[in-house]
Design a protein around this motif. Structure first.
Motif, PDB file in Angstrom:
ATOM      1  N   HIS A  64      52.842  87.441  42.109  1.00  0.00           N
ATOM      2  CA  HIS A  64      54.104  87.293  42.828  1.00  0.00           C
ATOM      3  C   HIS A  64      54.397  85.798  43.010  1.00  0.00           C
ATOM      4  O   HIS A  64      53.489  85.024  43.330  1.00  0.00           O
TER       5      HIS A  64
ATOM      6  N   ASP B 234      52.951  84.133  46.103  1.00  0.00           N
ATOM      7  CA  ASP B 234      51.516  83.834  46.037  1.00  0.00           C
ATOM      8  C   ASP B 234      51.271  82.557  45.232  1.00  0.00           C
ATOM      9  O   ASP B 234      50.451  81.715  45.605  1.00  0.00           O
TER      10      ASP B 234
ATOM     11  N   GLN C 225      59.850  87.384  51.647  1.00  0.00           N
ATOM     12  CA  GLN C 225      59.651  87.393  50.196  1.00  0.00           C
ATOM     13  C   GLN C 225      58.732  88.504  49.722  1.00  0.00           C
ATOM     14  O   GLN C 225      58.702  88.819  48.550  1.00  0.00           O
ATOM     15  N   SER C 226      57.963  89.087  50.626  1.00  0.00           N
ATOM     16  CA  SER C 226      57.030  90.116  50.182  1.00  0.00           C
ATOM     17  C   SER C 226      57.378  91.452  50.817  1.00  0.00           C
ATOM     18  O   SER C 226      57.964  91.515  51.884  1.00  0.00           O
ATOM     19  N   LYS C 227      56.974  92.503  50.111  1.00  0.00           N
ATOM     20  CA  LYS C 227      57.201  93.860  50.611  1.00  0.00           C
ATOM     21  C   LYS C 227      55.853  94.467  50.951  1.00  0.00           C
ATOM     22  O   LYS C 227      54.887  94.283  50.221  1.00  0.00           O
TER      23      LYS C 227
ATOM     24  N   ASN D   8      53.572  94.000  47.242  1.00  0.00           N
ATOM     25  CA  ASN D   8      53.881  93.430  45.918  1.00  0.00           C
ATOM     26  C   ASN D   8      53.286  92.027  45.770  1.00  0.00           C
ATOM     27  O   ASN D   8      53.442  91.403  44.743  1.00  0.00           O
ATOM     28  N   THR D   9      52.650  91.493  46.815  1.00  0.00           N
ATOM     29  CA  THR D   9      51.980  90.198  46.643  1.00  0.00           C
ATOM     30  C   THR D   9      50.506  90.308  47.030  1.00  0.00           C
ATOM     31  O   THR D   9      50.156  91.026  47.970  1.00  0.00           O
ATOM     32  N   ASP D  10      49.673  89.615  46.300  1.00  0.00           N
ATOM     33  CA  ASP D  10      48.223  89.743  46.497  1.00  0.00           C
ATOM     34  C   ASP D  10      47.759  89.184  47.838  1.00  0.00           C
ATOM     35  O   ASP D  10      46.848  89.726  48.457  1.00  0.00           O
ATOM     36  N   ILE D  11      48.377  88.094  48.280  1.00  0.00           N
ATOM     37  CA  ILE D  11      47.954  87.512  49.562  1.00  0.00           C
ATOM     38  C   ILE D  11      48.263  88.489  50.692  1.00  0.00           C
ATOM     39  O   ILE D  11      47.438  88.734  51.572  1.00  0.00           O
TER      40      ILE D  11
ATOM     41  N   GLN E 296      56.174  81.988  57.403  1.00  0.00           N
ATOM     42  CA  GLN E 296      56.818  83.196  56.854  1.00  0.00           C
ATOM     43  C   GLN E 296      55.868  84.381  56.848  1.00  0.00           C
ATOM     44  O   GLN E 296      56.206  85.485  57.259  1.00  0.00           O
ATOM     45  N   ARG E 297      54.643  84.131  56.333  1.00  0.00           N
ATOM     46  CA  ARG E 297      53.682  85.231  56.245  1.00  0.00           C
ATOM     47  C   ARG E 297      53.145  85.610  57.619  1.00  0.00           C
ATOM     48  O   ARG E 297      52.787  86.757  57.844  1.00  0.00           O
TER      49      ARG E 297
END
Lengths: 407, 143
Positions: free
Chosen positions: A343, A346, B54-56, B75-78, B118-119
């Motif tokens: 992504h 990331d 930005q991530s789901k 959808n993101t690894d982190i 954000q995260r």
């Protein structure tokens, strides 16, 4: 003559720092560029020595502030080769410049069933103001399609043109892809059907020579902060006859000639569009940004940035799993990409851990991302103070990340 | 089964071993995502999404014998790594335990600094959603 990049870097205090224990590599220049010391000094100097409200002040400070403010207007005129300084209006930024045109030119000259043309690669700020206008007026928004390289399909643009077309509003250089659009050709074709043309120069003005008389655009919108200048300041250039025919945008001080409770008459351009106390300090400091650009020369800047972009392509394209997004033949120094299986968010966060600042996401161009069938990209954008060794660090970082999912 | 506090202590000491190096910490978080149970594709629907910028994140929960079992994907690894930590702490516990849980490991690790604002907002939204599920199951079990 090539530029001395070390010397140029020395002019930018912010570049000399570490983030997360690594030397900062700033590749987010399409979002905003850093500011040379002369711009910062000018801001401080203004508030320390000259702070005063401009125009009509009967004292020395007001006189000085007015002269400095108006001299930046003249410098902007020179920067884009406008006929006269009165065609330069200071705004909050590109977004406000476009909204100003939509709310004044648009409201007066665009009516039911009239057509406006934009392209698939527009920033939201060159989409939404027109959608709002179309909704209000019952006008129709048409969109020029693009090919897989991220270039507009010119023949399709020609098909969209008709006597119903009242305005073409097109980005000069795409913020998400870097594509440079053939705006001169577009302007000629639009004028042939009697349409006006607004050029969104937010990304192009820092990279390309701009001559509004040669382009013959009716409007040009851009922001100071992408040109090594302060945030919260932008420019709207408009041809005199068009600006004069437009109603005012905001009502208030400065924009009037005479006010009675029965009727108000308006000031001449550019003041008609600069209601209220303007952003004086930032305008004056922006004059220093333009001096900085002029001292290096646009051509030398472009040559250096082109070299960085082609070096980045050379190092990154062979990496397994590297997917470039936007491969137009004519580009400014923007490298948008994805890494297969990762992504963009990331990737951005991992690069940040290496001290490399990039932007990730849809870059305020969601319809463009939909066209490519992706959620977003990682965008590295290069400026005059970036070096080849920084590009090498980016390539090392990307290569390391790409290996995780692309063995 | 270890208590919520014990598991949090474990996580904190695992992160302490990684030390100050940001890159290896983020790599580690990304790898943690691999611990997530398989998430049913048909559950990847709008109503199960916790929206971040930005991530789901998809999160579902069910209940067996008074304990809540979560499944999640992203959808993101982190983000996957982050939610796997939350699941490790809160999974298969009673609604009461989950509702009352103070997830102090996040601050103790200094997660905000590692993952950015954000995260961090996204992480807070995930915790909130997990607690909401617990609240809903608690109401259901008590009626």
């Amino acid at each position: 003559m090539s530029l001395n990049i070390d010397q140029i870097r020395g002019l930018f205090p912010v570049l000399h720092q570490e983030v997360h224990g690594k030397p900062l590599i700033y590749f987010d220049n399409a979002a905003t560029t850093q500011k040379p010391k002369a711009v910062l000094d000018s801001l401080l100097n203004y508030y320390e020595k000259d702070n005063s409200n401009i125009h009509r002040g009967a004292h020395a400070l007001a006189d000085r502030a007015t002269r400095f403010y108006e001299s930046t207007r003249e410098a902007v005129r020179d920067f884009i080769n406008a006929r006269e300084a009165a065609e330069i209006i200071f705004t909050k930024g590109t977004t406000e410049s476009i909204n100003l045109v939509a709310q004044t030119f648009g409201r007066k000259f665009i009516g039911k069933d009239d057509e406006l043309i934009i392209s698939t690669m527009e920033h939201h700020s060159n989409i939404v103001p027109w959608q709002m206008l179309c909704e209000e007026k019952g006008a129709v928004l048409k969109v020029i399609p693009i090919n897989d390289s991220g270039e507009i399909i010119y023949e399709e643009f020609e098909k969209l043109l008709s006597p119903k077309t009242k305005l073409v509003s097109i980005v000069h250089a795409s913020n998400a892809l870097g594509t440079i659009n053939p705006v001169k050709k577009i302007i000629q074709a639009a004028h042939a059907v009697g349409a006006r043309v607004l050029v969104d120069g937010a990304q192009s003005t820092s990279h390309l020579e701009i001559d509004v008389q040669d382009l013959d655009c009716d409007f040009l919108a851009f922001s100071a902060h992408k040109l090594y200048g302060p945030t919260g300041l932008g420019v709207l250039y408009g041809k005199r006859e068009v600006l004069e025919a437009m109603p005012p945008f905001l009502g208030g001080g400065e924009m009037i000639r005479e006010v009675t409770f029965e009727k108000t008459t308006y000031n001449d351009i550019p003041f008609k569009f600069e209601a209220g106390t303007p952003n004086i300090g930032d305008v004056i400091a922006f004059g220093e940004s333009l001096k900085f650009i002029k001292s290096l020369g646009k051509k030398a800047i472009k040559d250096h940035e082109d070299e960085l972009l082609s070096y980045a392509n050379e190092l990154l394209l062979p990496i397994k799993g590297f997917i470039p997004v936007g491969t137009a033949a004519e580009k400014v120094s923007v490298l948008s990409f994805n890494i297969n299986g990762m992504h963009p968010f990331d990737v951005g966060q991992m690069l940040d851990a290496k001290g490399i600042a990039v932007r990730t996401g849809h870059h305020c161009t969601q319809p463009l991302m939909q066209r490519f069938g992706i959620e977003g990209t990682v965008r590295a954008s290069f400026s005059v103070y970036n070096s080849k060794s920084e590009i090498e660090k980016l390539a090392e970082g990307v290569s390391q990340l790409a290996r995780i999912k692309n063995k | 089964m270890s208590t919520i506090r014990e598991i949090q202590d474990e996580i904190v000491s695992e992160f302490e071993i990684l030390g100050e190096d940001r890159e290896s910490t983020i790599f580690y978080i990304m790898e943690l995502g691999g611990n997530l149970e398989e998430f049913p594709e048909e559950e990847k629907k709008e109503e199960n999404i916790i929206k971040g910028c930005q991530s789901k994140v998809w999160l579902i929960a069910d209940e067996h014998d008074g304990k809540i079992h979560y499944k999640a994907d992203s959808n993101t690894d982190i983000t996957k790594g982050l939610i796997s930590l939350l699941i490790r702490v809160l999974n298969d516990r009673s609604p009461e335990e989950i509702i009352q849980a103070e997830l102090n490991f996040i601050n103790r690790i200094g997660m905000g600094n590692i993952i950015g604002s954000q995260r961090s907002n996204g992480l807070a939204a995930m915790i909130q959603q997990m607690k909401r599920y617990a609240l809903a199951f608690q109401t259901k079990l008590n009626t």
